[in-house]
Design a protein around this motif. Sequence first.
Motif, PDB file in Angstrom:
ATOM      1  N   LYS A 389       0.824  -1.201   0.000  1.00  0.00           N
ATOM      2  CA  LYS A 389       0.000   0.000   0.000  1.00  0.00           C
ATOM      3  C   LYS A 389       0.859   1.252   0.000  1.00  0.00           C
ATOM      4  O   LYS A 389       0.560   2.237  -0.692  1.00  0.00           O
ATOM      5  N   GLN A 390       1.941   1.205   0.796  1.00  0.00           N
ATOM      6  CA  GLN A 390       2.851   2.341   0.860  1.00  0.00           C
ATOM      7  C   GLN A 390       3.510   2.571  -0.512  1.00  0.00           C
ATOM      8  O   GLN A 390       3.630   3.704  -0.979  1.00  0.00           O
ATOM      9  N   GLN A 391       3.911   1.439  -1.157  1.00  0.00           N
ATOM     10  CA  GLN A 391       4.517   1.548  -2.475  1.00  0.00           C
ATOM     11  C   GLN A 391       3.520   2.091  -3.504  1.00  0.00           C
ATOM     12  O   GLN A 391       3.862   2.898  -4.370  1.00  0.00           O
ATOM     13  N   GLU A 392       2.272   1.613  -3.407  1.00  0.00           N
ATOM     14  CA  GLU A 392       1.236   2.121  -4.319  1.00  0.00           C
ATOM     15  C   GLU A 392       1.029   3.618  -4.138  1.00  0.00           C
ATOM     16  O   GLU A 392       0.875   4.363  -5.115  1.00  0.00           O
ATOM     17  N   SER A 393       1.033   4.038  -2.857  1.00  0.00           N
ATOM     18  CA  SER A 393       0.873   5.481  -2.574  1.00  0.00           C
ATOM     19  C   SER A 393       2.054   6.259  -3.140  1.00  0.00           C
ATOM     20  O   SER A 393       1.877   7.335  -3.760  1.00  0.00           O
ATOM     21  N   ASN A 394       3.271   5.716  -2.920  1.00  0.00           N
ATOM     22  CA  ASN A 394       4.463   6.391  -3.446  1.00  0.00           C
ATOM     23  C   ASN A 394       4.415   6.473  -4.967  1.00  0.00           C
ATOM     24  O   ASN A 394       4.770   7.490  -5.571  1.00  0.00           O
ATOM     25  N   GLU A 395       3.965   5.359  -5.578  1.00  0.00           N
ATOM     26  CA  GLU A 395       3.877   5.345  -7.036  1.00  0.00           C
ATOM     27  C   GLU A 395       2.850   6.357  -7.537  1.00  0.00           C
ATOM     28  O   GLU A 395       3.064   7.051  -8.529  1.00  0.00           O
ATOM     29  N   GLU A 396       1.739   6.444  -6.823  1.00  0.00           N
ATOM     30  CA  GLU A 396       0.700   7.395  -7.204  1.00  0.00           C
ATOM     31  C   GLU A 396       1.224   8.820  -7.095  1.00  0.00           C
ATOM     32  O   GLU A 396       1.012   9.658  -7.982  1.00  0.00           O
ATOM     33  N   MET A 520      10.158   4.501 -18.905  1.00  0.00           N
ATOM     34  CA  MET A 520      11.452   3.967 -18.455  1.00  0.00           C
ATOM     35  C   MET A 520      11.735   4.374 -17.018  1.00  0.00           C
ATOM     36  O   MET A 520      12.235   3.578 -16.210  1.00  0.00           O
ATOM     37  N   LYS A 521      11.421   5.603 -16.656  1.00  0.00           N
ATOM     38  CA  LYS A 521      11.674   6.072 -15.294  1.00  0.00           C
ATOM     39  C   LYS A 521      10.903   5.227 -14.276  1.00  0.00           C
ATOM     40  O   LYS A 521      11.439   4.818 -13.239  1.00  0.00           O
ATOM     41  N   ILE A 522       9.615   4.992 -14.602  1.00  0.00           N
ATOM     42  CA  ILE A 522       8.788   4.205 -13.670  1.00  0.00           C
ATOM     43  C   ILE A 522       9.351   2.794 -13.515  1.00  0.00           C
ATOM     44  O   ILE A 522       9.485   2.264 -12.409  1.00  0.00           O
ATOM     45  N   HIS A 523       9.719   2.169 -14.655  1.00  0.00           N
ATOM     46  CA  HIS A 523      10.262   0.803 -14.584  1.00  0.00           C
ATOM     47  C   HIS A 523      11.592   0.763 -13.819  1.00  0.00           C
ATOM     48  O   HIS A 523      11.832  -0.150 -13.021  1.00  0.00           O
ATOM     49  N   MET A 524      12.477   1.742 -14.055  1.00  0.00           N
ATOM     50  CA  MET A 524      13.745   1.808 -13.337  1.00  0.00           C
ATOM     51  C   MET A 524      13.515   1.970 -11.832  1.00  0.00           C
ATOM     52  O   MET A 524      14.154   1.340 -10.992  1.00  0.00           O
ATOM     53  N   TYR A 525      12.555   2.840 -11.520  1.00  0.00           N
ATOM     54  CA  TYR A 525      12.200   3.068 -10.113  1.00  0.00           C
ATOM     55  C   TYR A 525      11.733   1.768  -9.452  1.00  0.00           C
ATOM     56  O   TYR A 525      12.165   1.395  -8.360  1.00  0.00           O
ATOM     57  N   ARG A 526      10.814   1.046 -10.142  1.00  0.00           N
ATOM     58  CA  ARG A 526      10.267  -0.198  -9.588  1.00  0.00           C
ATOM     59  C   ARG A 526      11.330  -1.294  -9.463  1.00  0.00           C
ATOM     60  O   ARG A 526      11.332  -2.086  -8.528  1.00  0.00           O
TER      61      ARG A 526
END
Length: 612
Positions: A389-396, A520-526
């Motif tokens: 949930k924390q990761q989802e919030s951070n991603e959002e 690419m940024k999102i994938h690198m982050y994940r």
Amino acid sequence: MKNLMRYCLLLWCFFGIQAQTVLVTKKIDSIKKILSDNKLTDSIFAARQHYKIGELYRKYLLSDSAYFYFYKSEQIFRNYNFKYETAATLHGIAVCQTYDKDYTGSESTSIEALTILESLNETNDVKRYKAYINNNLGIVFNELGLYEESIKYHKRALELKRDLEGDFERSIGLSENNIAFTYKNAKQYKLALKGYQKILSNSKLLNKHPDVHILALGNYANTLYLSKDLKQLPGLYLKALKICDSTNDTYNSIIILQHLAEYYNDFNKKDSAKHYAYRAKGIAEAYNNDDLLKSLLLISEIETGNRSIKFLKDYIKLSDSLALSERLKRDKFARIKYETNKIEQQNIQIAKERMWLLIISIVVVLASVLLYIAIGQRNRNRELQFKQKQQESNEEIYNLMLSQNESVEEARDLEKKKISQELHDGILGRLFGTRLSLDSLNMNTSKEAMKTREEYIKELKIIEDDIRKVSHELSTDFVSGSGFSDIIRTLVETQTLTYNLDYKLILDDDISWDFVGNKMKIHMYRIIQETLHNIYKHAKASVVIISFKLKNNVICLTIKDNGSGFDINRAKSGIGLKNMNSRIKELNGTINITSTKNTGTQVVIEAPILQT
């Protein structure tokens, strides 16, 4: 003088038997110590040691003790289906039963042993025990007066012994003596004499085994006596007695002394008859068996009056005592068998109880472990759900930031283009026109006008160059600063602090994240987020190094830890690695993982820059 000689003889026999008893006791104590040192951890080893003790007791006619150890040994061998050893132990039991005149029991035990041996391969050892058991059956049937059966089994034993490999010369001689002895008891004296003559003609056997010589010679002399052929008597008896004395064979001398007493009593030579009868009795008293019984009866026949009556009473008393003793021994054998079976049943019950206790204990332990795992797993699931949930919030939040940045950048681009267009089409055009006008006035040839115009023209060119430079800079897509670098730095700082890791972050300044697409940024982050989570969960690392480098328009992300490493082949099926591969596939990139046990793991990801 005669009494003194008898006393000395009795002491000699007594101390000889005592010495043998001490020797046997030492051997038995030695074997028992071996058993104690091994703590009976090996049942077959224990059975073999029990068998050895039983054999020692048997050889010294201590049948009740021998039976006890034989029976313990036989039970173990039978439980483990050691057929040969079971048959050998049954032979020992059968011989003990023969000693104690339990002829029916001995016959039954011997037949059982033979039946077991018949199911085995015909090895030398198997044939040897077949011979021994047949020999015991021959003795049993001889004692029961079934002479034909006795001779049949003795001959079978002899045949088997002759086929054995090794030195069985003495054993063959004893079987030949047993056959002749049975013929003698069956009153077939010619066959008996013929058998003894064959034995006595084998000088090699007699010289090597004087005990066989004594038996054959004594029995041959007695057969001559029974067949009324007295020409060689008492010389043969005396010769056999002399061999006994030279070899310290006290036991076999008892029978020869009794035969000499019988011989002299028949000829009414009472002094000689008494001399040999009392000598036989003196030696037999050390054994207290049937030989003593026979000596007492013989003396009662030789003596007269009250002395004869006294020895007859002693004979009756000893006969009753021996009969009772034999019966008690047979009863004791039955009790040993019963008590041993009872103990075994108790041991089986105890073993069952221990087994159930062990099973219950294991079930309780397993239930406790499973409960502990379940509770721990539930707590971990809750923790993972919270982190997700924390990761989802951070991603959002991150996506919102990216969207906001995109809006700002779009507005900025539009504004830059507008300013660039304005400068290029408005100001720059007017200035260019002014420069042309001034250039046209350059026709004035006065020096002062020409100098003024030239200065104006130079100044306009400078303005033109400055405006063109500003216009060019405003028309490009380059944006100074890098928001994505700060996001990555924040992620690494936050995650390593949570996971108690030291870190080193290397960001290549040549990478312009503004030219890199959001995907690419999102994938690198994940990928960084997932990798840090796996390092914390599995690697037991203390340091992690993360670096971004740009090579030929390809971003190279390297994540390295100093953890325990893992088997890459087994990890390929993990869901984390599958997700990572899926992300890299969307970037048209590659991943290379190297790991060494107790050294660490390195993940290298290469992906071409995807334009926004």
